[in-house]
Design an enzyme around this catalytic site. Structure first.
Site, short mmCIF file in Angstrom:
data_model
loop_
_atom_site.label_atom_id
_atom_site.label_comp_id
_atom_site.label_asym_id
_atom_site.label_seq_id
_atom_site.Cartn_x
_atom_site.Cartn_y
_atom_site.Cartn_z
N ASN A 110 0.85 -1.19 0.00
CA ASN A 110 0.00 0.00 0.00
C ASN A 110 0.89 1.24 0.00
O ASN A 110 2.05 1.19 0.41
CB ASN A 110 -0.90 0.01 1.24
CG ASN A 110 -1.89 1.16 1.24
OD1 ASN A 110 -2.51 1.46 0.22
ND2 ASN A 110 -2.05 1.82 2.37
N SER A 139 4.64 7.16 2.00
CA SER A 139 5.24 5.91 2.45
C SER A 139 4.65 4.72 1.71
O SER A 139 3.43 4.62 1.57
CB SER A 139 4.98 5.70 3.95
OG SER A 139 5.32 6.84 4.72
N ASP A 148 -2.68 1.02 8.18
CA ASP A 148 -1.53 1.87 7.86
C ASP A 148 -0.36 1.60 8.79
O ASP A 148 0.43 2.50 9.09
CB ASP A 148 -1.93 3.36 7.92
CG ASP A 148 -2.97 3.74 6.90
OD1 ASP A 148 -3.01 3.11 5.82
OD2 ASP A 148 -3.76 4.67 7.16
#
Length: 216
Positions: A110, A139, A148
């Protein structure tokens, strides 16, 4: 690792990171092959980008399912018909179930528009400005069950300017997303990037908690 790494991309929106991946795959020596693009929204412009590039597309409407687990189970079935080595989240606006994340453990990436672990979730540019941060960025990380929160692979760091707005900051961060996401995907495709119980590994070396840093 095979000579070609088959990738499935999941998205919900415009697909600018998908376009960056498509463009990077146009390089004749790229080991990345995007097998399919799947969206939970039929109106996602990213589907058109995929069709323009000759990539298979699928739509799976999450509102047609009784809950997150049922949708994710159906999504796994669709993804696995393409037998990908890697699944890439490119603006896929769904919180994934633990079962989905476990199914793709170590092969699910991701990108997030902040310097994680700062500003998980939404409105990252506004939050960075409100905090008075001097640096911001994006990131790439492996996905784990923590939102996350998976091990970081690479971060691009930009300076926050005194006259930045959330919009101007977002534009500059997006430009860096389009650089580091294809880079991380290529590392994986080349067999250089992996995940084990310690964290993210690049060329067999454990990456720092912040991942590989690129300062712009």
């Amino acid at each position: 690792m095979p000579d070609t790494c088959d990738v499935v991309v999941l998205l919900s929106g415009t697909g600018s990171n998908l376009q960056a991946l498509i463009d990077s795959c146009a390089n004749t020596d790229s080991p990345v092959r995007i097998r399919a693009v799947i969206s939970n929204r039929a109106d996602a412009y990213g589907l058109q980008r995929a069709k323009d590039a000759g990539i298979d597309t699928r739509v799976l409407d999450h509102t047609a399912f009784e809950g997150r687990e049922a949708f994710d189970a159906a999504l796994i079935d669709v993804i696995d018909t393409f037998n990908p080595q890697l699944v890439v989240l490119a603006g896929f606006m769904r919180i994934l179930s633990a079962g989905f994340v476990r199914h793709y453990q170590g092969r699910l990436l991701n990108i997030h528009p902040s310097l994680l672990p700062k500003y998980k979730g939404l409105h990252t540019h506004q939050r960075a400005l409100e905090a008075g941060d001097s640096e911001h960025g994006c990131s790439v990380h492996f996905v784990t069950e923590e939102l996350d929160g998976g091990p970081l692979v690479v971060q691009a760091i930009i300076a926050v300017e005194s006259d930045d707005s959330p919009q101007s900051l977002a534009q500059r961060v997006h430009a860096q997303e389009h650089q580091i996401y294809p880079l991380a995907v290529r590392w994986f495709a080349e067999g250089r990037l992996s995940l084990d119980e310690q964290g993210a590994l690049l060329d067999g070396q454990l990456l720092a908690a912040s991942g590989h840093l690129i300062r712009i």
